[in-house]
Design a protein around this motif. Structure first.
Motif, PDB file in Angstrom:
ATOM      1  N   PHE A 149      -2.665  -1.050  -6.581  1.00 33.41           N
ATOM      2  CA  PHE A 149      -1.755   0.180  -6.658  1.00 33.41           C
ATOM      3  C   PHE A 149      -0.832   0.015  -5.322  1.00 33.41           C
ATOM      4  O   PHE A 149      -1.435  -0.207  -4.386  1.00 33.41           O
ATOM      5  CB  PHE A 149      -1.853   1.450  -7.014  1.00 33.41           C
ATOM      6  N   LYS A 150       0.317   0.585  -5.417  1.00 35.39           N
ATOM      7  CA  LYS A 150       1.386   0.903  -4.114  1.00 35.39           C
ATOM      8  C   LYS A 150       0.682   2.372  -3.464  1.00 35.39           C
ATOM      9  O   LYS A 150       0.686   2.925  -4.408  1.00 35.39           O
ATOM     10  CB  LYS A 150       2.679   0.902  -4.384  1.00 35.39           C
ATOM     11  N   ILE A 151       0.548   2.099  -2.063  1.00 33.11           N
ATOM     12  CA  ILE A 151       0.242   3.376  -1.452  1.00 33.11           C
ATOM     13  C   ILE A 151       1.664   3.883  -0.801  1.00 33.11           C
ATOM     14  O   ILE A 151       1.786   4.893  -0.526  1.00 33.11           O
ATOM     15  CB  ILE A 151      -0.915   2.965  -0.253  1.00 33.11           C
TER      16      ILE A 151
ATOM     17  N   MET B 116      -1.734  10.838  -8.671  1.00 33.25           N
ATOM     18  CA  MET B 116      -0.684   9.985  -8.404  1.00 33.25           C
ATOM     19  C   MET B 116      -0.093   9.233  -9.982  1.00 33.25           C
ATOM     20  O   MET B 116       1.327   9.615 -10.255  1.00 33.25           O
ATOM     21  CB  MET B 116      -0.934   8.663  -7.538  1.00 33.25           C
ATOM     22  N   LYS B 117      -0.953   9.013 -10.906  1.00 32.47           N
ATOM     23  CA  LYS B 117      -0.580   8.624 -11.880  1.00 32.47           C
ATOM     24  C   LYS B 117      -0.069   9.709 -13.089  1.00 32.47           C
ATOM     25  O   LYS B 117       0.781   9.451 -13.830  1.00 32.47           O
ATOM     26  CB  LYS B 117      -1.592   7.923 -12.850  1.00 32.47           C
ATOM     27  N   SER B 118      -0.690  11.031 -12.625  1.00 32.78           N
ATOM     28  CA  SER B 118       0.062  12.085 -13.410  1.00 32.78           C
ATOM     29  C   SER B 118       1.117  12.573 -12.918  1.00 32.78           C
ATOM     30  O   SER B 118       1.717  13.792 -13.482  1.00 32.78           O
ATOM     31  CB  SER B 118      -0.970  13.329 -13.391  1.00 32.78           C
ATOM     32  N   GLY B 119       1.877  11.853 -12.188  1.00 34.92           N
ATOM     33  CA  GLY B 119       3.213  12.365 -11.768  1.00 34.92           C
ATOM     34  C   GLY B 119       3.451  12.798 -10.379  1.00 34.92           C
ATOM     35  O   GLY B 119       4.553  12.967  -9.725  1.00 34.92           O
ATOM     36  N   ALA B 120       2.403  12.708  -9.581  1.00 32.80           N
ATOM     37  CA  ALA B 120       2.461  13.401  -8.326  1.00 32.80           C
ATOM     38  C   ALA B 120       3.121  12.153  -7.133  1.00 32.80           C
ATOM     39  O   ALA B 120       3.566  12.625  -6.058  1.00 32.80           O
ATOM     40  CB  ALA B 120       1.169  13.743  -7.597  1.00 32.80           C
ATOM     41  N   GLY B 121       2.990  11.081  -7.697  1.00 34.34           N
ATOM     42  CA  GLY B 121       3.450   9.761  -6.998  1.00 34.34           C
ATOM     43  C   GLY B 121       2.830   9.441  -5.606  1.00 34.34           C
ATOM     44  O   GLY B 121       1.563  10.136  -5.672  1.00 34.34           O
ATOM     45  N   GLU B 122       3.319   8.841  -4.677  1.00 39.57           N
ATOM     46  CA  GLU B 122       2.593   8.276  -3.670  1.00 39.57           C
ATOM     47  C   GLU B 122       2.341   9.379  -2.608  1.00 39.57           C
ATOM     48  O   GLU B 122       1.552   9.217  -1.481  1.00 39.57           O
ATOM     49  CB  GLU B 122       3.650   7.207  -2.805  1.00 39.57           C
ATOM     50  N   ASN B 123       3.111  10.470  -2.800  1.00 34.77           N
ATOM     51  CA  ASN B 123       2.689  11.781  -1.603  1.00 34.77           C
ATOM     52  C   ASN B 123       1.218  12.054  -1.736  1.00 34.77           C
ATOM     53  O   ASN B 123       0.589  12.652  -0.803  1.00 34.77           O
ATOM     54  CB  ASN B 123       3.455  12.687  -2.186  1.00 34.77           C
TER      55      ASN B 123
END
Ligand code: ZN
Length: 306
Positions: free
Chosen positions: A50-52, A268-275
């Motif tokens: 995955f992308k960080i 991240m996968k649940s929508g919080a994204g890379e933050n």
């Protein structure tokens, strides 16, 4: 080497990694160690890469962290992991749409077999230049034989192309990685820092090399039982001062467990994204907790030595 030796070695090493846990109870140590055998399952269980951040990707297993830094001049790989890991790393790189053969530089977090045993194979396949912190060079070039704690446990040795020193920069394309010597866990343990963008904002990245005192490490001299190496306690003390002083937004490390990777990945996968990878408070708390654990162990050993 007798298999019992390998097994006890593996258990010790497992401890080293699980001691890194901030949130995992110590009871996990023994239960996990018993099921360890040739390897902790989390070390060899694949997870989707995955992308960080913009040019920083995770290409490791469920716990053994490998990072790919992508640049226009080729890529940098951090951590070759186990002798069996290169196939998983190569597959992860391909899944992201990058080429294994574009890996131009190979770096490690420290010279223990769970981070460097795959180096010889990766160098053979990619012809990457191997760059290692000065005090870890004899260990990687001897396939572990010159490690102060585990000299009887061997893996394929790999020749170092560039010897790094504290504060050295590794440059490729438009990327600069800085090697911070954070010794104690190994003599040349290395914490990497770099800069990335997340959501268009610049972020300081810290990839912790290790902050753990393994079972059997001797921090103090006792009659007939010298410290694991001269100056090891001062090294740990220096390491915690360095780590505490590093500006950190994106908190990463040699094991996913160091920075609670799986929970963050879920978010991240649940929508919080890379933050989710931006965690300066988590970093500070983890460094403080590990320093306290070190001081407690130092005190215990000092009391025993009296
Ligand atoms: Zn280690």
């Amino acid at each position: 080497m007798p298999s019992t030796s390998r097994n006890s070695y593996s258990i010790r090493r497992l401890c080293l990694c699980f001691l890194a846990l901030i949130l995992t109870p110590c009871s996990l140590l023994s239960s996990s160690a018993q099921s360890f055998g040739p390897g902790n399952p989390a070390w060899t269980t694949p997870i989707a890469p995955f992308k960080i951040a913009d040019n920083l990707y995770y290409v490791g297993s469920k716990d053994l962290a490998s990072y790919l830094v992508v640049t226009p001049a080729g890529d940098i790989l951090i951590n070759s992991s186990l002798e069996s890991s290169p196939a998983l790393i190569e597959k992860s790189i391909a899944q992201l749409g990058f080429r294994y053969s574009d890996v131009k530089i190979l770096l490690i977090s420290h010279a223990h077999f769970d981070h460097d045993a795959g180096s010889a194979a990766i160098i053979r396949s990619t012809h990457a230049k191997y760059m290692v912190m000065d005090a870890d060079v004899p260990v990687v070039e001897s396939g572990g034989a010159k490690d102060f704690a585990y000299p009887n446990d061997h893996y394929p040795p790999a020749k170092v192309d560039r010897v790094l020193h504290d504060g050295d920069e590794v440059r490729l394309g438009n990327t600069i990685l800085v090697a911070h010597k954070t010794p104690g866990h190994t003599r040349g343990c290395t914490t990497w820092t770099t800069h990335v963008n997340i959501g268009g904002k610049p972020q300081n990245v810290v990839i912790v090399g290790s902050w753990n005192v393994n079972e059997g490490f001797r921090l103090v001299d006792r009659p007939g039982h010298p410290a694991s190496y001269p100056g090891i306690a001062a090294d740990y003390q220096h390491t915690f001062a360095v780590l505490m002083g590093l500006p950190c937004d994106v908190f990463l490390g040699a094991h996913g467990l160091y920075f609670d990777m799986l929970a963050k990945l879920q978010r991240m996968k649940s929508g919080a994204g890379e933050n989710v990878w931006i965690d300066p408070a988590g970093y500070k708390a983890a460094v403080a907790e590990r320093e306290q654990a070190y001081l407690t162990e130092l005190k215990r050993q000092q009391n025993t030595a009296r």
